[in-house]
Motif scaffolding. Structure first.
Motif, mmCIF file in Angstrom:
data_model
loop_
_atom_site.group_PDB
_atom_site.id
_atom_site.type_symbol
_atom_site.label_atom_id
_atom_site.label_comp_id
_atom_site.label_asym_id
_atom_site.label_seq_id
_atom_site.Cartn_x
_atom_site.Cartn_y
_atom_site.Cartn_z
ATOM 1 N N VAL A 1 -9.398 7.544 -0.126
ATOM 2 C CA VAL A 1 -7.674 8.433 -0.818
ATOM 3 C C VAL A 1 -6.794 8.324 -0.255
ATOM 4 N N GLU A 2 -6.746 7.043 0.532
ATOM 5 C CA GLU A 2 -4.873 6.272 0.917
ATOM 6 C C GLU A 2 -4.677 6.083 -0.720
ATOM 7 N N ALA A 3 -5.481 4.926 -1.225
ATOM 8 C CA ALA A 3 -5.126 4.005 -2.261
ATOM 9 C C ALA A 3 -4.233 5.251 -3.406
ATOM 10 N N ALA A 4 -5.512 6.340 -3.017
ATOM 11 C CA ALA A 4 -4.501 7.275 -4.146
ATOM 12 C C ALA A 4 -3.278 8.225 -4.067
ATOM 13 N N LEU A 5 -2.691 8.178 -2.709
ATOM 14 C CA LEU A 5 -1.604 8.981 -2.378
ATOM 15 C C LEU A 5 -0.162 7.243 -1.654
ATOM 16 N N ARG A 6 -1.146 6.654 -1.744
ATOM 17 C CA ARG A 6 0.606 5.331 -1.525
ATOM 18 C C ARG A 6 1.673 5.635 -2.181
ATOM 19 N N PRO A 7 2.699 5.864 -2.283
ATOM 20 C CA PRO A 7 4.359 5.181 -2.682
ATOM 21 C C PRO A 7 3.806 4.324 -3.488
ATOM 22 N N LYS A 8 4.496 3.636 -4.462
ATOM 23 C CA LYS A 8 4.253 2.504 -5.420
ATOM 24 C C LYS A 8 5.443 1.789 -5.212
ATOM 25 N N GLU B 1 9.640 5.716 -4.320
ATOM 26 C CA GLU B 1 8.690 6.763 -3.972
ATOM 27 C C GLU B 1 8.711 7.524 -2.409
ATOM 28 N N PHE B 2 9.360 5.939 -1.762
ATOM 29 C CA PHE B 2 8.745 5.927 -0.424
ATOM 30 C C PHE B 2 9.353 6.520 0.232
ATOM 31 N N VAL B 3 8.761 7.612 0.263
ATOM 32 C CA VAL B 3 9.579 8.970 1.138
ATOM 33 C C VAL B 3 10.669 7.854 3.579
ATOM 34 N N GLY B 4 12.109 8.792 3.587
ATOM 35 C CA GLY B 4 12.007 8.377 4.986
ATOM 36 C C GLY B 4 12.602 6.921 5.427
ATOM 37 N N PRO C 1 0.763 2.717 14.609
ATOM 38 C CA PRO C 1 -0.441 2.856 13.230
ATOM 39 C C PRO C 1 0.048 3.993 12.425
ATOM 40 N N GLY C 2 -0.050 4.235 10.918
ATOM 41 C CA GLY C 2 -0.096 5.155 10.087
ATOM 42 C C GLY C 2 1.380 5.196 9.246
ATOM 43 N N LEU C 3 2.202 4.352 9.704
ATOM 44 C CA LEU C 3 3.946 4.392 9.604
ATOM 45 C C LEU C 3 3.827 3.999 8.125
ATOM 46 N N GLY C 4 3.419 3.465 7.405
ATOM 47 C CA GLY C 4 3.567 3.224 6.360
ATOM 48 C C GLY C 4 3.658 1.054 6.112
ATOM 49 N N LYS C 5 3.166 0.652 7.191
ATOM 50 C CA LYS C 5 2.935 -0.280 7.079
ATOM 51 C C LYS C 5 2.682 -1.656 5.891
ATOM 52 N N THR C 6 1.429 -0.915 5.883
ATOM 53 C CA THR C 6 0.050 -1.192 4.492
ATOM 54 C C THR C 6 0.973 -1.160 2.959
ATOM 55 N N THR C 7 1.656 0.342 3.164
ATOM 56 C CA THR C 7 2.451 0.783 1.995
ATOM 57 C C THR C 7 3.677 0.120 1.854
ATOM 58 N N LEU C 8 4.192 -0.439 3.001
ATOM 59 C CA LEU C 8 5.611 -0.992 2.252
ATOM 60 C C LEU C 8 5.121 -2.121 1.919
ATOM 61 N N LEU D 1 -0.160 -10.111 6.064
ATOM 62 C CA LEU D 1 -1.592 -9.982 7.845
ATOM 63 C C LEU D 1 -0.920 -9.237 9.005
ATOM 64 N N ASP D 2 -2.176 -8.016 8.782
ATOM 65 C CA ASP D 2 -1.917 -7.126 10.395
ATOM 66 C C ASP D 2 -2.127 -7.563 10.905
ATOM 67 N N GLU D 3 -1.694 -6.282 11.854
ATOM 68 C CA GLU D 3 -2.231 -6.735 13.561
ATOM 69 C C GLU D 3 -1.738 -8.307 13.463
ATOM 70 N N PHE E 1 8.770 6.772 14.338
ATOM 71 C CA PHE E 1 7.869 8.399 13.388
ATOM 72 C C PHE E 1 9.338 9.296 12.428
ATOM 73 N N TYR E 2 8.282 9.685 12.213
ATOM 74 C CA TYR E 2 8.978 10.418 11.180
ATOM 75 C C TYR E 2 9.301 11.857 11.437
ATOM 76 N N ALA E 3 10.657 12.174 10.820
ATOM 77 C CA ALA E 3 11.077 13.948 10.966
ATOM 78 C C ALA E 3 10.125 14.669 10.579
ATOM 79 N N THR F 1 3.612 11.518 11.831
ATOM 80 C CA THR F 1 2.550 10.538 10.924
ATOM 81 C C THR F 1 2.243 10.912 10.078
ATOM 82 N N PRO F 2 2.744 9.796 9.167
ATOM 83 C CA PRO F 2 2.632 10.290 7.402
ATOM 84 C C PRO F 2 0.853 10.448 7.666
ATOM 85 N N ARG F 3 0.220 9.295 8.058
ATOM 86 C CA ARG F 3 -1.201 9.473 7.913
ATOM 87 C C ARG F 3 -1.933 10.316 8.066
ATOM 88 N N ILE F 4 -1.618 10.932 9.629
ATOM 89 C CA ILE F 4 -1.559 12.379 10.038
ATOM 90 C C ILE F 4 -1.619 13.606 8.984
HETATM 91 N N1 LIG Z 1 6.899 6.421 4.574
HETATM 92 C C1 LIG Z 1 5.611 7.303 3.470
HETATM 93 N N2 LIG Z 1 5.582 8.338 1.709
HETATM 94 C C2 LIG Z 1 5.133 9.154 1.602
HETATM 95 N N3 LIG Z 1 3.640 7.964 2.400
HETATM 96 C C3 LIG Z 1 3.720 7.317 2.856
HETATM 97 C C4 LIG Z 1 4.697 6.983 3.728
HETATM 98 N N4 LIG Z 1 4.881 6.075 5.394
HETATM 99 C C5 LIG Z 1 2.739 6.052 4.837
HETATM 100 N N5 LIG Z 1 2.749 6.905 3.550
HETATM 101 C C6 LIG Z 1 1.047 7.802 4.183
HETATM 102 O O1 LIG Z 1 0.283 7.175 5.004
HETATM 103 C C7 LIG Z 1 -1.019 7.091 4.543
HETATM 104 C C8 LIG Z 1 -1.110 5.906 5.683
HETATM 105 O O2 LIG Z 1 -0.143 4.840 5.772
HETATM 106 P P1 LIG Z 1 -0.524 3.000 5.511
HETATM 107 O O3 LIG Z 1 -2.211 2.163 6.027
HETATM 108 O O4 LIG Z 1 1.067 2.644 4.566
HETATM 109 O O5 LIG Z 1 0.157 2.928 6.796
HETATM 110 P P2 LIG Z 1 0.145 1.758 8.367
HETATM 111 O O6 LIG Z 1 1.195 1.860 8.478
HETATM 112 O O7 LIG Z 1 -0.286 0.164 7.596
HETATM 113 O O8 LIG Z 1 -1.346 1.858 9.577
HETATM 114 P P3 LIG Z 1 -2.190 0.775 9.974
HETATM 115 O O9 LIG Z 1 -1.244 0.108 10.851
HETATM 116 O O10 LIG Z 1 -2.996 1.749 10.737
HETATM 117 O O11 LIG Z 1 -2.704 -0.057 8.630
HETATM 118 C C9 LIG Z 1 -0.902 6.590 3.310
HETATM 119 O O12 LIG Z 1 -1.923 6.819 2.133
HETATM 120 C C10 LIG Z 1 0.577 6.479 2.543
HETATM 121 O O13 LIG Z 1 0.651 6.388 1.207
#
Ligand SMILES: Nc1ncnc2c1ncn2[C@@H]1O[C@H](COP(=O)(O)OP(=O)(O)OP(=O)(O)O)[C@@H](O)[C@H]1O
Length: 362
Positions: free
Chosen positions: A33-40, A44-47, A78-85, A126-128, A197-199, A233-236
């Motif tokens: 589902v993450e693909a559908a929820l990722r800001p483009k 759109e990227f929050v915070g 993890p889950g803070l949006g690195k892949t998204t960014l 290049l993750d990790e 981490f997000y507020a 954490t946005p993923r959580i």
């Molecule tokens: N700033 C943000 N605004 C809105 N959604 C976000 C944001 N950051 C992350 N998300 C959402 O959180 C989920 C996880 O983000 P992402 O995969 O980019 O995290 P990551 O830091 O790359 O995690 P990992 O290190 O585990 O790969 C995605 O569904 C993404 O849409």
């Protein structure tokens, strides 16, 4: 004596903890589902305001020069949006993106194959990156700096290095452990960003946005309730939203109110502060069995029936971050906040908490 194994282990591998709703790593469902929820895009990227602002400048300047953007290093949990960014960087530069990870590149040849097939301006995510093999890492130095690699042909004394020109590309490296990156690698990134981490207010915005995309009706109080339990954490947050949506559909009229969110997350044993069953078991043992500590990690792990690595790497980081538990040279200690969170009264000698006893038992 309470002297014990209090130093965090340096082993890179994170132990496979029990499946957790509040785990920050992606599970199979998230990936789908993450693909559908990722800001483009950056709008759109929050915070992460500072990172967004700085990155915006870097990308605008590169676009204005008609150049490829500088290499970018993103660090954070993890889950803070690195892949998204990284995907946003590619989108903003109008460039394709190739995604791989450090553990997938064990030989320099693996990296050479990827690098030599990049298009001009392409983003390589290049993750990790801290988990790449040393020879691959050394090849990357030259590729990042000179857009060139030496491909070794043959073996032993007859081996020859054939230089290969690469098109300019942007490397986006992501790491949960920036401290493990060798300085020569770190220095080759033109822009480095640490993701925080997000507020709770930011997570509420993430939740509202995701609810809109998932076509779920949610009240502001419902979003606030989920945000408070999402561990920054946005993923959580997105995962909890999906579980609460299920509950709202089955047990109510589908609308997520504060009460529905609270009931649903109660069913899933995620408490008001985002602690799950494992976190609470660790805290409860620390308070009830050991009077708040200090107690050694191994003893605590036995008391909750888990591996010590699970307690240390899965439960403790969040408890420490939340100020509920302290790791001291004498063992683990509960803070006054831990007693308050579990609605318990500390024994007399603990009443002043860490402040009175001294973090290091002085
Ligand atoms: N700033 C943000 N605004 C809105 N959604 C976000 C944001 N950051 C992350 N998300 C959402 O959180 C989920 C996880 O983000 P992402 O995969 O980019 O995290 P990551 O830091 O790359 O995690 P990992 O290190 O585990 O790969 C995605 O569904 C993404 O849409």
């Amino acid at each position: 004596m309470n002297w014990d194994d209090t130093a965090p282990s340096t082993d890179d591998a994170v132990p496979a903890g029990p499946d957790r709703l509040v785990g920050a790593d992606a599970d199979g469902e998230d990936t789908a589902v993450e693909a559908a929820l990722r800001p483009k895009d950056l709008q759109e990227f929050v915070g992460q305001e500072r990172v967004r602002e700085q990155l915006d400048l870097v990308l605008r300047a590169a676009r204005a020069r008609g150049a490829t953007a500088d290499h970018v290093l993103l660090s954070g949990a993890p889950g803070l949006g690195k892949t998204t960014l990284s995907m946003i960087i590619a989108a903003e530069m109008g460039a394709p993106i190739r995604i791989t990870s450090g553990p997938a590149i064990q030989h320099a040849g693996d990296l050479a194959a990827i690098l030599s097939s990049l298009q001009e301006g392409e983003v390589l995510f290049l993750d990790e990156i801290h988990r790449m093999s040393r020879p691959a890492e050394e090849m990357l130095y030259m590729a990042m700096e000179d857009f060139r690699v030496d491909v070794i042909v043959g073996k032993g004394p007859g081996a020859t290095a054939i230089p290969l020109e690469l098109p300019p590309f942007t490397l986006v490296g992501a790491t949960t452990r920036a401290g493990l990156l060798p300085p020569p690698l770190r220095d080759r990134f033109g822009f480095t960003a640490h993701m925080e981490f997000y507020a709770p207010e930011e997570l509420q915005r993430v939740i509202h946005r995701s609810a809109g995309l998932l076509d779920v009706e949610i009240e502001p109080d419902g979003a606030a309730e989920i945000a408070g339990r999402s561990r920054g954490t946005p993923r959580i947050a997105n995962r909890l939203l999906r579980r609460v949506r299920d509950y709202a559909q089955v047990k109510a009229d589908g609308v997520i109110t504060r009460e529905i969110a609270s009931q649903a997350l109660g069913v899933y044993e995620v408490d008001a502060r985002g602690l799950d069953r494992l976190d609470r078991a660790v805290l409860t043992a620390l308070l009830k069995l050991f009077g708040g500590g200090p107690v050694g990690l191994s003893t605590l792990a036995v008391a909750v029936g888990e591996e010590r690595e699970t307690v240390e790497e899965v439960a403790e980081p969040f408890l420490v971050r939340e100020g509920l538990l302290a790791r001291t040279p004498r063992g683990r200690i509960a803070t006054p906040a831990a007693w308050a969170h579990l609605d318990m009264v500390p024994p007399q000698h603990q009443a002043g908490g860490i402040g009175q006893q001294g973090l290091f038992g002085a």
